[in-house]
Design a protein around this motif. Sequence first.
Motif, PDB file in Angstrom:
ATOM      1  N   LEU A  79      31.556  61.293  10.621  1.00  0.00           N
ATOM      2  CA  LEU A  79      32.391  60.230  11.207  1.00  0.00           C
ATOM      3  C   LEU A  79      33.666  60.784  11.843  1.00  0.00           C
ATOM      4  O   LEU A  79      34.039  60.352  12.948  1.00  0.00           O
ATOM      5  CB  LEU A  79      32.708  59.144  10.188  1.00  0.00           C
ATOM      6  N   PRO A  80      34.373  61.739  11.218  1.00  0.00           N
ATOM      7  CA  PRO A  80      35.516  62.338  11.917  1.00  0.00           C
ATOM      8  C   PRO A  80      35.116  63.038  13.217  1.00  0.00           C
ATOM      9  O   PRO A  80      35.874  63.022  14.188  1.00  0.00           O
ATOM     10  CB  PRO A  80      36.064  63.350  10.892  1.00  0.00           C
ATOM     11  N   ILE A  81      33.909  63.593  13.224  1.00  0.00           N
ATOM     12  CA  ILE A  81      33.419  64.218  14.460  1.00  0.00           C
ATOM     13  C   ILE A  81      33.210  63.163  15.542  1.00  0.00           C
ATOM     14  O   ILE A  81      33.480  63.403  16.721  1.00  0.00           O
ATOM     15  CB  ILE A  81      32.128  65.025  14.173  1.00  0.00           C
ATOM     16  N   SER A  82      32.764  61.978  15.159  1.00  0.00           N
ATOM     17  CA  SER A  82      32.561  60.921  16.166  1.00  0.00           C
ATOM     18  C   SER A  82      33.884  60.503  16.793  1.00  0.00           C
ATOM     19  O   SER A  82      33.937  60.168  17.984  1.00  0.00           O
ATOM     20  CB  SER A  82      31.843  59.710  15.554  1.00  0.00           C
ATOM     21  N   ILE A  83      34.950  60.521  16.016  1.00  0.00           N
ATOM     22  CA  ILE A  83      36.279  60.228  16.573  1.00  0.00           C
ATOM     23  C   ILE A  83      36.687  61.323  17.553  1.00  0.00           C
ATOM     24  O   ILE A  83      37.223  61.049  18.633  1.00  0.00           O
ATOM     25  CB  ILE A  83      37.311  60.067  15.436  1.00  0.00           C
ATOM     26  N   GLU A  84      36.396  62.558  17.190  1.00  0.00           N
ATOM     27  CA  GLU A  84      36.688  63.680  18.100  1.00  0.00           C
ATOM     28  C   GLU A  84      35.857  63.580  19.378  1.00  0.00           C
ATOM     29  O   GLU A  84      36.333  63.895  20.472  1.00  0.00           O
ATOM     30  CB  GLU A  84      36.425  65.007  17.394  1.00  0.00           C
ATOM     31  N   LYS A 118      39.506  53.256   8.016  1.00  0.00           N
ATOM     32  CA  LYS A 118      40.235  54.133   7.093  1.00  0.00           C
ATOM     33  C   LYS A 118      40.547  55.479   7.737  1.00  0.00           C
ATOM     34  O   LYS A 118      41.638  56.037   7.554  1.00  0.00           O
ATOM     35  CB  LYS A 118      39.421  54.327   5.813  1.00  0.00           C
ATOM     36  N   LEU A 119      39.600  56.012   8.504  1.00  0.00           N
ATOM     37  CA  LEU A 119      39.826  57.285   9.188  1.00  0.00           C
ATOM     38  C   LEU A 119      40.921  57.162  10.239  1.00  0.00           C
ATOM     39  O   LEU A 119      41.767  58.054  10.377  1.00  0.00           O
ATOM     40  CB  LEU A 119      38.522  57.771   9.844  1.00  0.00           C
ATOM     41  N   CYS A 120      40.928  56.061  10.974  1.00  0.00           N
ATOM     42  CA  CYS A 120      41.960  55.838  11.986  1.00  0.00           C
ATOM     43  C   CYS A 120      43.334  55.756  11.326  1.00  0.00           C
ATOM     44  O   CYS A 120      44.307  56.351  11.823  1.00  0.00           O
ATOM     45  CB  CYS A 120      41.684  54.563  12.774  1.00  0.00           C
TER      46      CYS A 120
END
Length: 300
Positions: free
Chosen positions: A204-209, A30-32
């Motif tokens: 979780l957004p931080i993990s993408i970063e 969902k974040l992607c």
Amino acid sequence: MTISTNGSSAPALKFLIYGRTGWIGGLLGKLCTAQGIPYAYGAGRLEQRAQLEADIDEVAPTHVFNAAGVTGRPNVDWCETHKVETIRANVCGTLTLADVCRGRGLVLINYATGCIFEYDEGHKLGSGVGFKEEDTPNFVGSFYSKTKAMVEELLKNYENVCTLRVRMPISSDLSNPRNFITKITRYDKVVDIPNSMTILDELLPISIEMAKRNLTGIWNFTNPGVVSHNEILEMYRDYIDPSFSWKNFNLEEQAKVIVAPRSNNELDTVKLKTEFPELLSIKESLIKNVFKPNQKTSKA
């Protein structure tokens, strides 16, 4: 296998995610989508090297995320009676994926656990002294935690792996049975021990970063500080349900209703906070990301 994107993709990135049916894996997708990052879910089983190679050939990712593994249903006690299955997924599978990714020059973001420590003489409850990334795990109370500590030690040798120590994950979806808040609101009795925890909406957004920055190594992946069971349930009462009540019991009483002991600890978050200064403390993040969005009372 279908590549999912919403049309506003960042062409330099393409993520391959394992754990499609899991909580974190589902949220990552969902974040992607929200960020316009093309992604695909891996079809292969982690312990099947040829299947992983085929996934990478088909998707041609820039980064791989591992949110798969065995935690047990309904809880980690399952692992005590399914040890081979737990080893196959949590040790063999994770190591195989890390090794395949290394051979392809790919960074692997691995969602691991911080439930491999327990308060001790050097890290006393209430002291504010947390376990650091380089500390050796000291909790072997559950077979689940044993396998996670084993694989973390081995993964240190893989320079392409980013190990994220998640603890007692919480999200704003209070209907999800995996959510720590949802769990403890449904228990007959709860212990009351301060712990480090992970607010997924923020982290979780931080993990993408972190993937974008190609960060590797071990990271304590929790919000700074600790919060106790009672403090969370007090927030739940104040923001969600004024009539909510609960009962406490101690660790000795808890031990009678569980098979394996549970980890309680504080993790040091200086490394993560230095990389991401905007990271909120656990109590601030709980209010901003979980309780305020779900608020049903007139609390200011």
